[in-house]
Design an enzyme around this catalytic site. Structure first.
Site, PDB file in Angstrom:
ATOM      1  N   LYS A 137      27.451 -18.175 -24.409  1.00  0.00           N
ATOM      2  CA  LYS A 137      26.153 -18.372 -25.071  1.00  0.00           C
ATOM      3  C   LYS A 137      26.151 -19.656 -25.900  1.00  0.00           C
ATOM      4  CE  LYS A 137      25.299 -17.065 -29.068  1.00  0.00           C
ATOM      5  NZ  LYS A 137      25.114 -16.367 -30.366  1.00  0.00           N
ATOM      6  N   CYS A 182      10.356  -6.690 -32.275  1.00  0.00           N
ATOM      7  CA  CYS A 182      11.188  -5.789 -31.469  1.00  0.00           C
ATOM      8  C   CYS A 182      12.564  -5.666 -32.125  1.00  0.00           C
ATOM      9  CB  CYS A 182      11.303  -6.312 -30.038  1.00  0.00           C
ATOM     10  SG  CYS A 182      11.947  -5.093 -28.863  1.00  0.00           S
ATOM     11  N   CYS A 190       6.330  -1.150 -32.713  1.00  0.00           N
ATOM     12  CA  CYS A 190       5.537  -1.056 -31.486  1.00  0.00           C
ATOM     13  C   CYS A 190       4.041  -1.052 -31.768  1.00  0.00           C
ATOM     14  CB  CYS A 190       5.932   0.196 -30.702  1.00  0.00           C
ATOM     15  SG  CYS A 190       7.638   0.200 -30.103  1.00  0.00           S
ATOM     16  N   CYS A 239       2.885  -4.631 -31.540  1.00  0.00           N
ATOM     17  CA  CYS A 239       3.262  -5.355 -30.325  1.00  0.00           C
ATOM     18  C   CYS A 239       2.154  -5.239 -29.286  1.00  0.00           C
ATOM     19  CB  CYS A 239       4.573  -4.800 -29.777  1.00  0.00           C
ATOM     20  SG  CYS A 239       5.162  -5.666 -28.307  1.00  0.00           S
ATOM     21  N   CYS A 299       5.398  -2.567 -21.550  1.00  0.00           N
ATOM     22  CA  CYS A 299       6.748  -2.206 -22.009  1.00  0.00           C
ATOM     23  C   CYS A 299       6.972  -0.717 -21.785  1.00  0.00           C
ATOM     24  CB  CYS A 299       6.923  -2.546 -23.490  1.00  0.00           C
ATOM     25  SG  CYS A 299       8.557  -2.125 -24.151  1.00  0.00           S
TER      26      CYS A 299
END
Length: 473
Positions: A264, A334, A341, A344, A351
């Site tokens: 990464k 998230c 939620c 979102c 989702c």
């Protein structure tokens, strides 16, 4: 009976008082040639080499020192004779071992340096693109445009803005990525700024090498695993100067060869420092969000699996921005625990992991409306009432002398002090009564009667307890 082979004795070349025995002709009972084990052959060869070196050194010394006394020269001759005898003995053993069939002694091989495996870039079987992924990606991008996350102001791309030299910019980006492992962006940004100040105002390879580990540890002590990261930063700076000219390399494999640098960090360092799109930098946020969205079938278990799946179907132009986009989304909406939620835009069916959150107050209000709309014939009447909060305020007790509570407490303390004095006198009572009773001539009579010392002590105890009892208070 088994026939035993004859033994031949000979003096030891190492010491005159030792006698060696060996089989005649080197033949054993079974008729096979006398051979030594591989480990013994190696030991004998090592001894032979040592004796050869010793003899050569003795000869050289003998040539140089020709003007020595006769006693020392004779001593050296005897030593050289012993060495020659040992050489002959070892040569005989080596000849006997070479005459017999067997594997040749092998020298221990040195292990070659461990080569790092190349970083995989693609799957053998590409992962199919999930349905409606573009809608979810655009929705996340729209939400991110309205939110300022910590990664926007304190990410790894912000560390290079305070450096003027391009090499220092790339190195500061690498250091910021190394410190960001299992650490929040706020802590990482503060640690980079403190480290830059501790090494002299500029974060460079030479400044890190000149600074001691104590200075670096004190500057980055707030990040996770700071002791290990201190060693990694020092070792990485040393390797950059020795092998890469003091600059950050341009390939993923070379970056991963540095201590404390993973896949990464390597991909993000290339994207930020060199503006090279070599792959996707997947951290815990990208790994968690993509699995919640159902983009992996079956779900991935490691960030490396997530990276390979995403690189197999995600368009190449989206590789540099997906990490920054999803990290900010994971820091604000998230979340790992208790995701928001209700805020979102993906909870409308994009989702599969979205949860419906209902507040307690709205649930009570809906229940009351539905009960009233049914009427009296629908069943028992339900009423919901909200209790008002009652606040209890404590009032201070006045401290004036006219207060009854204050006077009562003072009286209680005074009474208790008298009671303690009485108990003290009671404990001293036997010491006072006993000498008085002893002075009487007929002490035994008083001891036997009811007016003896124990009886008087018991009566005094009852009287004191009765006087000091707090009955009316």
């Amino acid at each position: 009976m088994k026939r035993s082979s004859p033994m031949i004795s000979r003096p030891s070349p190492f010491h005159t008082s030792v006698t060696l025995l060996e089989a005649a002709g080197g033949v054993m009972e079974t008729g096979q040639a006398l051979t030594l084990r591989r480990s013994e052959r190696l030991k004998v060869e090592d001894k032979a080499e040592e004796t050869v070196h010793a003899s050569s050194s003795l000869r050289n010394v003998g040539k140089k020192t020709t003007s020595e006394p006769a006693s020392s020269r004779s001593l050296k001759r005897t030593r050289s004779n012993e060495v020659s005898d040992t050489e002959e003995a070892t040569s005989q053993v080596s000849n006997s071992s070479s005459a017999t069939p067997g594997p040749a002694p092998q020298k221990p091989r040195k292990k070659p340096p461990r080569k790092s495996k190349p970083m995989p870039t693609a799957l053998e079987t590409p992962h199919p693109a999930p349905p409606r992924w573009r809608e979810a990606y655009d929705a996340i991008k729209h939400m991110r445009m309205q939110i300022v996350a910590p990664v926007d102001t304190m990410g790894c791309d912000q560390a290079q803005l305070k450096e003027a030299d391009p090499k220092n910019q790339r190195f500061s980006t690498l250091v910021s990525l190394m410190l960001s492992s299992q650490t929040k962006d706020e802590v990482t940004d503060a640690a980079v700024a403190k480290l830059r100040e501790a090494v002299g105002g500029s974060l460079s390879v030479d400044a890190i090498l000149q600074a001691d580990e104590g200075t670096i540890s004190e500057a980055i002590c707030k990040v996770g695993f700071w002791r290990r990261k201190t060693q990694y930063i020092k070792q990485a700076a040393q390797k950059l100067r020795n092998e890469f000219g003091g600059d950050v390399p341009k390939t993923v494999d070379e970056l991963c060869s540095l201590p404390g640098v993973g896949p990464k960090m390597a991909f993000l360092a290339l994207q930020v420092a060199w503006k090279l799109n070599a792959g996707i930098g997947v951290d815990v946020h990208v790994h968690r969000i993509t699995n919640r969205l159902g983009w992996h079938r079956p779900p991935t278990k490691t960030p490396e699996e997530t990276r390979l799946n995403l690189q197999s179907w995600l368009p190449l132009e989206l590789h540099p921005e997906i990490n920054h986009l999803f990290v900010g989304f994971g820091q604000t909406i998230c979340l790992p625990i208790a995701p928001k939620c209700n805020q979102c835009d993906l909870s409308n069916g994009l989702c599969p992991s979205a949860r419906t959150v209902v507040k307690a107050s709205s649930r009570k209000r809906n229940a009351k409306i539905s009960a009233n709309s049914r009427g009296s014939t629908a069943g028992p009447k339900i009423e919901v009432e909200f209790e008002e909060e009652t606040k209890v305020q404590l009032q201070e007790i006045p401290t004036s002398s006219a207060c009854p509570l204050r006077s009562a407490s003072a009286y209680c303390h005074l009474y208790c002090s008298y009671r303690y004095i009485a108990l003290l006198l009671l404990s001293l009572l036997p010491l006072i009564i006993t000498p008085i009773l002893i002075t009487f001539p007929d002490y035994s009579m008083y001891h036997k009667s009811c007016y003896s010392a124990p009886f008087l002590e018991a009566q005094c105890v009852r009287w004191v307890c009765h006087r000091t009892r707090l009955d009316s208070f």
